[in-house]
Design a protein around this motif. Structure first.
Motif, PDB file in Angstrom:
ATOM      1  N   UNK A 135      13.289  -5.271  34.531  1.00 19.95           N
ATOM      2  CA  UNK A 135      13.316  -5.045  35.982  1.00 19.95           C
ATOM      3  C   UNK A 135      13.563  -6.373  36.689  1.00 19.95           C
ATOM      4  N   UNK A 136      13.080  -7.447  36.074  1.00 18.26           N
ATOM      5  CA  UNK A 136      13.301  -8.767  36.650  1.00 18.26           C
ATOM      6  C   UNK A 136      14.621  -9.369  36.154  1.00 18.26           C
ATOM      7  N   UNK A 137      14.897  -9.204  34.870  1.00 16.94           N
ATOM      8  CA  UNK A 137      16.091  -9.836  34.290  1.00 16.94           C
ATOM      9  C   UNK A 137      17.379  -9.170  34.763  1.00 16.94           C
ATOM     10  N   UNK A 138      17.359  -7.843  34.855  1.00 15.05           N
ATOM     11  CA  UNK A 138      18.546  -7.110  35.293  1.00 15.05           C
ATOM     12  C   UNK A 138      19.691  -7.167  34.290  1.00 15.05           C
ATOM     13  N   UNK A 140      22.461  -5.900  31.951  1.00 13.20           N
ATOM     14  CA  UNK A 140      23.235  -4.639  32.030  1.00 13.20           C
ATOM     15  C   UNK A 140      23.515  -4.070  30.643  1.00 13.20           C
ATOM     16  N   UNK A 141      23.834  -4.958  29.706  1.00 16.40           N
ATOM     17  CA  UNK A 141      24.108  -4.530  28.337  1.00 16.40           C
ATOM     18  C   UNK A 141      23.517  -5.537  27.371  1.00 16.40           C
ATOM     19  N   UNK A 142      22.801  -5.054  26.360  1.00 23.63           N
ATOM     20  CA  UNK A 142      22.209  -5.941  25.374  1.00 23.63           C
ATOM     21  C   UNK A 142      20.807  -5.476  25.040  1.00 23.63           C
ATOM     22  N   UNK A 143      19.983  -6.399  24.555  1.00 22.75           N
ATOM     23  CA  UNK A 143      18.599  -6.031  24.238  1.00 22.75           C
ATOM     24  C   UNK A 143      17.649  -7.072  24.800  1.00 22.75           C
ATOM     25  N   UNK A 144      16.556  -6.578  25.400  1.00 19.22           N
ATOM     26  CA  UNK A 144      15.474  -7.467  25.837  1.00 19.22           C
ATOM     27  C   UNK A 144      14.456  -7.477  24.710  1.00 19.22           C
ATOM     28  N   UNK A 159      24.755  -0.114  30.043  1.00 18.94           N
ATOM     29  CA  UNK A 159      25.101   0.189  31.446  1.00 18.94           C
ATOM     30  C   UNK A 159      23.881   0.147  32.358  1.00 18.94           C
ATOM     31  N   UNK A 160      22.996  -0.806  32.116  1.00 23.52           N
ATOM     32  CA  UNK A 160      21.825  -0.982  32.962  1.00 23.52           C
ATOM     33  C   UNK A 160      20.703   0.008  32.697  1.00 23.52           C
ATOM     34  N   UNK A 161      20.906   0.915  31.713  1.00 24.53           N
ATOM     35  CA  UNK A 161      19.850   1.901  31.425  1.00 24.53           C
ATOM     36  C   UNK A 161      19.241   1.663  30.050  1.00 24.53           C
ATOM     37  N   UNK A 162      17.931   1.880  29.957  1.00 19.38           N
ATOM     38  CA  UNK A 162      17.241   1.709  28.682  1.00 19.38           C
ATOM     39  C   UNK A 162      17.560   2.906  27.795  1.00 19.38           C
ATOM     40  N   UNK A 227      24.953  -4.196  20.337  1.00 16.85           N
ATOM     41  CA  UNK A 227      24.232  -5.238  21.081  1.00 16.85           C
ATOM     42  C   UNK A 227      24.925  -6.589  20.883  1.00 16.85           C
ATOM     43  N   UNK A 228      25.407  -7.152  21.982  1.00 22.38           N
ATOM     44  CA  UNK A 228      26.113  -8.443  21.894  1.00 22.38           C
ATOM     45  C   UNK A 228      25.282  -9.586  22.467  1.00 22.38           C
ATOM     46  N   UNK A 229      24.173  -9.231  23.134  1.00 21.78           N
ATOM     47  CA  UNK A 229      23.315 -10.260  23.727  1.00 21.78           C
ATOM     48  C   UNK A 229      21.856  -9.898  23.535  1.00 21.78           C
ATOM     49  N   UNK A 230      21.063 -10.901  23.156  1.00 19.04           N
ATOM     50  CA  UNK A 230      19.605 -10.713  23.121  1.00 19.04           C
ATOM     51  C   UNK A 230      19.013 -11.586  24.212  1.00 19.04           C
ATOM     52  N   UNK A 231      18.160 -11.009  25.047  1.00 20.75           N
ATOM     53  CA  UNK A 231      17.480 -11.815  26.055  1.00 20.75           C
ATOM     54  C   UNK A 231      16.016 -11.922  25.651  1.00 20.75           C
ATOM     55  N   UNK A 232      15.591 -13.136  25.341  1.00 18.84           N
ATOM     56  CA  UNK A 232      14.238 -13.340  24.812  1.00 18.84           C
ATOM     57  C   UNK A 232      13.242 -13.636  25.923  1.00 18.84           C
TER      58      UNK A 232
END
Ligand SMILES: Nc1ncnc2c1ncn2[C@@H]1O[C@H](COP(=O)(O)OP(=O)(O)OP(=O)(O)O)[C@@H](O)[C@H]1O
Ligand SMILES: [Mg+2]
Length: 279
Positions: A135-138, A140-144, A159-162, A227-232
């Protein structure tokens, strides 16, 4: 992804730990997030527009791997944090939103609710941790990926949806255990050793196999998704160099905001009042 706005916002939240920007009025709607973590319990209070008003944090041993194991201690911690925030804001905090590791049993989430209620807060919303972070990071595509003290939560976003959430019992506590075993010291000493920036390269050296295992867990969970991006996020990602180990092992691009520890607690507060997470 540009984290500068997020970093500035989180710095404002951090500042609330030392000074209160303003008191809250009695009728004002507040967004209150309670994060009952394995290592840290955090209450974040935002105003209706999401501006930070208070952030109270305490380390606690009341939870293990995301589950409350000492109910009394958990209640006492939340009571203290709530009272401290209320004193600074000059009003009562009657409601909050809480978070759970993804896939938590109903009984465990009920225990989290009882803890908040025992401290005098009605739980009006519930969200899973990595989704709160987003909700804070926003993204759009990838994994938190929320690597906390006892658990690692993963939320795949398309596409911004879990589209998928998972949780595994691994986190900073496991890194500390490896350091304790290797150096033949007690857990508390090993934790202090881990947190001392002077030991950074030795800590990274000792814990790389565990971090690689976390990388494998992430790979296993996101399998089947593009998944092309991981946000840690999560406190364990404060260990400098951990992101590079995960990136090398998984082969997936890794990014991380400036203070990963507060992202999830702030996200929980942002979820408060959002009908999508209302109970
Ligand atoms: N600078 C640092 N270097 C390494 N580890 C750190 C650092 N700062 C915090 N940590 C670790 O972060 C972990 C706590 O992170 P966090 O607050 O996100 O967990 P939590 O929410 O309490 O736990 P969980 O989400 O697993 O229930 C601890 O293991 C702590 O040792
Ligand atoms: Mg956490």
């Amino acid at each position: 992804m540009d984290f500068s706005g997020i970093n500035q916002y989180v710095t404002e939240v951090e500042r609330c730990m030392r000074t209160t920007p303003r008191r809250a009025s009695e009728g004002e709607k507040l967004k209150v997030g309670l994060d009952l973590g394995t290592c840290f319990t955090v209450i974040v209070v935002l105003d209706e527009n999401g501006r930070p008003l208070a952030c109270e944090m305490e380390s606690s041993n009341a939870l293990k791997d995301g589950v409350v194991v000492d109910y009394h201690a958990a209640c006492e911690t939340v009571k203290r944090l709530k009272a401290s925030a209320e004193e600074k804001l000059g009003r009562e905090l009657a409601e909050c939103t809480i978070a759970m590791p993804p896939g938590t049993e109903q009984t465990d989430s009920r225990t989290h609710r009882y803890v908040a209620q025992a401290a005098g807060m009605e739980v009006t919303g519930i969200i899973d941790e990595p989704t709160a972070a987003n909700l804070l990071l926003g993204l759009k595509d990838g994994a938190v990926v929320d690597i906390g003290g006892g658990t690692t939560g993963i939320s795949v976003i398309e596409n911004g949806r879990v589209v998928f959430v998972a949780d595994q019992p691994t986190g900073g506590t496991h890194l500390t255990l490896v350091i304790a075993g290797n150096r033949h010291i007690r857990f508390e000493e090993a934790e202090a050793y881990k947190l001392d920036p002077a030991n950074r390269s030795e800590v990274l050296h000792l814990t790389t196999p565990v971090i690689e295992k976390m990388g494998q867990i992430i790979l296993d969970e996101v399998k089947g998704y593009d998944v092309k991006t991981l946000c840690l996020v999560g406190g364990t990602c404060c260990l400098e160099g951990l992101d590079k180990v995960i990136e090398r092992y998984t082969g997936i691009a890794v990014m991380q905001p400036g203070n990963p520890l507060l992202i999830t607690p702030v996200g929980i507060a942002l979820a408060h009042g959002n009908p999508a997470y209302a109970l």
